[in-house]
Write an enzyme that holds these catalytic residues in place. Structure first.
Site, PDB file in Angstrom:
ATOM      1  N   TRP A 179       0.804  -1.220   0.000  1.00  0.00           N
ATOM      2  CA  TRP A 179       0.000   0.000   0.000  1.00  0.00           C
ATOM      3  C   TRP A 179       0.842   1.276   0.000  1.00  0.00           C
ATOM      4  CZ3 TRP A 179      -1.682  -4.530   1.921  1.00  0.00           C
ATOM      5  CH2 TRP A 179      -2.997  -4.917   1.611  1.00  0.00           C
ATOM      6  N   CYS A 215      -7.029  -4.376  -1.719  1.00  0.00           N
ATOM      7  CA  CYS A 215      -8.227  -5.081  -1.249  1.00  0.00           C
ATOM      8  C   CYS A 215      -9.072  -5.684  -2.371  1.00  0.00           C
ATOM      9  CB  CYS A 215      -9.062  -4.174  -0.356  1.00  0.00           C
ATOM     10  SG  CYS A 215      -9.782  -2.733  -1.181  1.00  0.00           S
ATOM     11  N   HIS A 273     -13.441  -0.128   0.997  1.00  0.00           N
ATOM     12  CA  HIS A 273     -12.754  -1.395   1.245  1.00  0.00           C
ATOM     13  C   HIS A 273     -13.595  -2.500   0.628  1.00  0.00           C
ATOM     14  CE1 HIS A 273     -10.272  -4.454   2.862  1.00  0.00           C
ATOM     15  NE2 HIS A 273     -11.140  -4.872   3.757  1.00  0.00           N
ATOM     16  N   ASP A 296     -12.767 -11.784   4.410  1.00  0.00           N
ATOM     17  CA  ASP A 296     -11.862 -10.713   3.994  1.00  0.00           C
ATOM     18  C   ASP A 296     -10.438 -11.257   3.945  1.00  0.00           C
ATOM     19  OD1 ASP A 296     -10.578  -8.377   3.411  1.00  0.00           O
ATOM     20  OD2 ASP A 296     -11.423  -7.224   5.064  1.00  0.00           O
ATOM     21  N   TYR A 473      -6.415   5.406  -1.719  1.00  0.00           N
ATOM     22  CA  TYR A 473      -7.812   5.118  -1.398  1.00  0.00           C
ATOM     23  C   TYR A 473      -7.987   4.811   0.084  1.00  0.00           C
ATOM     24  CZ  TYR A 473      -7.294   0.006  -0.982  1.00  0.00           C
ATOM     25  OH  TYR A 473      -6.967  -1.260  -0.575  1.00  0.00           O
TER      26      TYR A 473
END
Length: 642
Positions: A179, A215, A273, A296, A473
Site C-alpha cells: 500500500w 483489497c 474497502h 476478507d 484510497y
C-alpha cells in the site's frame, strides 16, 4: 479416497457396493452401456469432503479379490443440492454467484461510485487445479494434511482457509499486498483486471506470491477460488470503511491547525474497502445466522494468530452479536464505528471539531443479479442510521466488547439549505461546503468553490486554511499539492464564496495512481468552535470506447475496435493496450502503442476468437507510465456454432 492418508473414520475414504448404498452415504449404480463396457453412476453424500478423489474398483471372484484404479474425479460443493450446506434456492442467484465468470467491483468514493470490470474466470483451463492447490498450500494442510482434508466438508472451514491463503503474509499464499511506495518489483495493483493471470502466475512460479495486490485484488481472487469450489460468492464494497485498531468502535483522527494529519492514532477510514460474502449455513452458530457470510482476505489484522478474517455472519453484524465466530467485531466496526476528528493545538490542548455517527459504512454495494447495476446491501449490515434499533445494537456491541464510557451517539441535525454541518462538542456558528465547478479530468485544472455561511447575526472574521493533498484510497496522504490562507469577513447570516484552482502543473507530479485528492478547509474564529470542511476528489480518465465489429460466434474470428485519447497536453510514449476476457481470449492480449501526440485520439483493432457461448465480458486497459490506466469493458453475446 481423498487426501494423503484416507481413512473411513475421517470421511476421506468410502467403500460401498454396487447398487447398495453404504452406511457412509456413498452409492453406485450401473448404467446401460456398450458390450464389454461398464458404466457407473456414483452418488456422494451432501456432506462429503470436497477435493480430488481416487476411484478404485474392487472385484471379488470366488475367494480372489482384485482391484484396479479407474482414475480421479473432483468433488465440489453443490448449491443445487437442498441437503448441501451451500444450497441456494434461487436459480438466477446460482447463475450469478456460482456460474458467472465475470463481474463488477465498485470503487471510488461515496459520492462518486465507479465500476471496474473483473474477470473471475473460474472455468478457465487449470483454474480448478490451482484452486485446489490454494487449499493444499495452507498452514493447516502443512501442519496436519489428513485432518485438514477431513474438514473440507464444511464451507465455514474451507472459506476461512481460503481467506488466509489468498494473502501471502503467513503461508506464502497467492498475493502479496502493498500500500505504499513504488511497485517496480511487481505489478501495480490497479493494473490487474482479473484473477486468472494472477492464479496462473502463482502456480507457474511454484507458488511464489504474486506482487502486488490491494483489497479489490484479494477479493477478486477469493471470489474466483470459492466459486470454482462451488460456494456461492460475491464481492462487496464498503464506502467509508473503518479500520478500528483497538476495537473501541471509535475512529479518532487528529489534525493540526493547518489541516495536516497527525499520526497519533492507528485507526483509519478508507474511502472504500472490498471484501467477499459467501452463502452457506452456520451449523456452528445456529440457523438464524445462515445466509451471507463476510470473508476478507486482505491482510489487516491477525485472527487466531493468522492474517485471516471470517466467515462472519451478516445477521450477527446487523444484530451486534460481536461475540460470535469469526471476527465479527472487526467487521462490525468497519460498518458502524463513530468518526471523531480533533484539532491538536499543543500537547495539552485539543478541540473536538467533528463527531459523526453516520459517516462510516455507506452505500455498501455489490453487483446485481443478471445485470451490471449496483445494488445497495447496507440494510443487510445495519438498521437505519439514527433509529432506536440501530442505537440499541451499537450499545449492545459496546457492552459485549467491554468498552467502558462510550461516547454519546447523538443525532446529527439536518443541514439547512443544503449546507452540511457535522455535530461536534460545540456547534460552530458557521457552516460550509466545498463544491467542484466541473467534473475533474486527468490533465485538466481543477476548479473549486468554498461556500461559507454565517448562521447567526453577529459579525465575524474567519481565518481559512485550505489544503489539497494527493491521497491513496486508504486516505493516507502521499504528497501535498496546495496550501492557501484566506481571511473572510461575514455579516449577519451572510454567505460568501471563495473560488480557487488546482492546476494540472501543481498536481501532475504528486498524483498517485489512485487519482484521488483530498481538499480540507480549517475555518477558525476568535470565539466559538472551529469548522472542518473536507472534499474527496476522484479525477476521471477520458473514456475508452470498445466496438465489436460484427456478430460474435464460437470459434469464429471477430474484430474489435478500441478508441482512446491521450488526456495530456504532452506527448506520451511506450503505452500498452491490454485485453482479456473469459471465453474470449485464453491469454491476456498485449498491443504496443509506441507514441501518442498531445490530446491525440488513436484507434487500435484486434481479433478475438470466442471459445465459449453466452454473455461474455471483454476488458480493455491502456497502460502508460505518464498517467494512470484508462480502462473500459463491453458485454457481448457469443452465439454457439451453427
Amino acid at each position: 479416497m481423498a487426501g494423503p492418508s484416507p481413512e473411513e473414520s475421517q470421511q476421506t475414504k468410502a467403500v460401498f457396493s454396487l447398487s447398495e448404498e453404504g452406511s457412509n452415504g456413498w452409492s453406485a449404480t450401473q448404467e446401460s452401456s456398450e458390450p464389454r463396457c461398464l458404466s457407473l453412476s456414483i452418488l456422494s453424500p451432501a456432506d462429503a469432503v470436497v477435493g480430488r478423489y481416487k476411484l478404485q474398483l474392487q472385484v471379488l471372484a470366488g475367494n480372489k479379490l482384485s482391484s484396479k484404479v479407474l482414475g480421479q474425479f473432483v468433488l465440489l460443493f453443490n448449491p443445487w443440492c437442498p441437503d448441501d450446506d451451500v444450497y441456494m434456492a434461487n436459480e438466477k442467484e446460482r447463475q450469478e454467484y456460482v456460474l458467472n465468470d465475470s463481474g463488477i467491483i465498485f470503487q471510488g468514493v461515496e459520492k462518486d461510485i465507479q465500476e471496474e470490470a473483473w474477470n473471475y474466470g473460474q472455468f478457465e483451463e487449470d483454474i480448478l487445479d490451482i484452486s485446489l492447490a490454494v487449499l493444499d498450500r495452507s498452514l493447516n494442510h502443512r501442519e496436519d494434511p489428513a485432518l485438514d482434508v477431513s474438514r473440507r466438508n464444511s464451507p465455514v472451514y474451507v472459506s476461512r482457509v481460503i481467506s488466509a491463503t489468498v494473502n501471502s503474509n503467513d503461508d506464502k499464499g497467492v498475493v502479496e499486498g502493498k500500500w505504499s511506495g513504488r511497485f517496480r518489483s511487481g505489478t501495480n495493483p490497479l493494473r490487474w483486471s482479473g484473477s486468472v493471470t494472477i492464479l496462473r502466475r502463482w502456480h507457474r512460479a511454484r507458488y511464489r506470491p504474486v506482487r502486488y495486490g490491494q483489497c479489490w485484488v484479494f477479493a477478486g481472487v477469493t471470489c474466483t477460488v470459492l466459486r470454482c469450489l462451488g460456494i456461492p460468492t460475491r464481492v462487496i464494497t464498503n464506502f467509508n470503511s473503518a479500520h478500528d485498531k483497538n476495537l473501541n468502535l471509535s475512529i479518532d483522527k487528529y489534525i493540526d491547525v493547518s489541516g495536516n494529519n497527525l499520526h497519533l492514532s492507528e485507526d483509519s477510514v478508507w474511502n472504500f474497502h472490498v471484501w467477499n460474502e459467501s452463502w452457506f449455513v452456520r451449523r456452528d452458530l445456529g440457523s438464524f445466522y445462515d445466509g451471507w457470510q463476510v470473508l476478507d482476505a486482505t491482510p489487516q489484522e491477525r485472527s487466531k494468530g493468522i492474517y485471516q478474517c471470517g466467515p462472519a455472519s451478516t445477521r450477527a453484524i446487523k444484530e451486534g452479536d460481536v461475540d460470535l465466530d469469526y471476527d465479527s467485531p472487526f467487521v462490525f466496526a468497519a460498518v458502524n464505528a463513530d468518526c471523531v476528528t480533533w484539532i491538536r493545538y499543543s500537547k495539552k490542548r485539543k478541540e473536538r471539531i467533528y463527531s459523526d455517527t453516520r459517516k462510516i459504512g455507506k452505500f455498501i454495494s455489490t453487483k446485481a443479479v443478471g445485470t451490471n447495476a449496483r445494488v445497495d446491501v447496507t440494510d443487510n449490515y445495519k438498521y437505519p442510521e439514527g433509529s432506536l434499533k440501530e442505537r440499541q445494537v451499537y450499545k449492545k456491541a459496546l457492552k459485549l466488547l467491554g468498552v467502558k464510557r462510550p461516547g454519546k451517539r447523538s443525532r446529527i441535525p439536518r443541514s439547512r439549505r443544503g449546507f452540511s454541518r457535522a455535530q461536534p462538542a460545540q456547534t460552530p456558528s458557521i457552516s460550509g461546503k466545498l463544491l467542484l465547478d466541473a467534473s475533474p479530468v486527468v490533465g485538466q485544472d481543477i476548479l473549486l468553490t468554498l461556500t461559507l455561511k454565517n448562521l447567526i447575526s453577529d459579525f465575524k472574521t474567519i481565518k481559512v486554511k485550505l489544503k489539497a493533498s494527493a491521497i491513496l484510497y486508504t486516505r493516507k496522504p502521499k504528497a501535498e499539492i496546495l496550501q492557501l490562507h484566506r481571511s473572510v469577513k461575514l455579516g449577519s447570516e451572510e454567505v460568501k464564496e471563495i473560488s480557487f484552482k488546482i492546476s494540472y502543473s501543481q498536481y501532475k507530479n504528486s498524483l498517485v495512481d489512485d487519482r484521488k485528492i483530498l481538499v480540507t478547509a480549517v475555518c477558525q474564529m476568535k470565539r466559538g468552535a472551529s469548522l472542518l470542511v473536507e472534499k474527496d476528489i476522484v479525477l476521471q480518465d477520458p473514456f475508452l470506447t470498445i466496438k465489436v465489429l460484427g456478430p460474435a460466434m464460437v470459434h469464429k474470428p471477430v474484430n474489435v475496435e478500441v478508441t482512446f485519447t491521450n488526456p495530456l497536453c504532452e506527448e506520451v510514449t511506450d503505452c500498452v493496450l491490454r485485453a482479456e476476457g473469459s471465453g474470449l481470449l485464453k491469454e491476456q492480449l498485449r498491443i504496443c502503442v509506441e507514441r501518442m501526440a498531445p490530446m491525440e485520439t488513436s484507434t487500435v483493432e484486434f481479433e478475438i476468437i470466442p471459445y465459449r457461448s453466452g454473455t461474455r465480458q471483454l476488458q480493455v486497459d491502456l497502460v502508460c507510465t505518464h498517467f494512470s490506466d484508462i480502462k473500459g469493458f463491453v458485454m457481448l453475446h457469443v452465439a454457439p456454432t451453427q
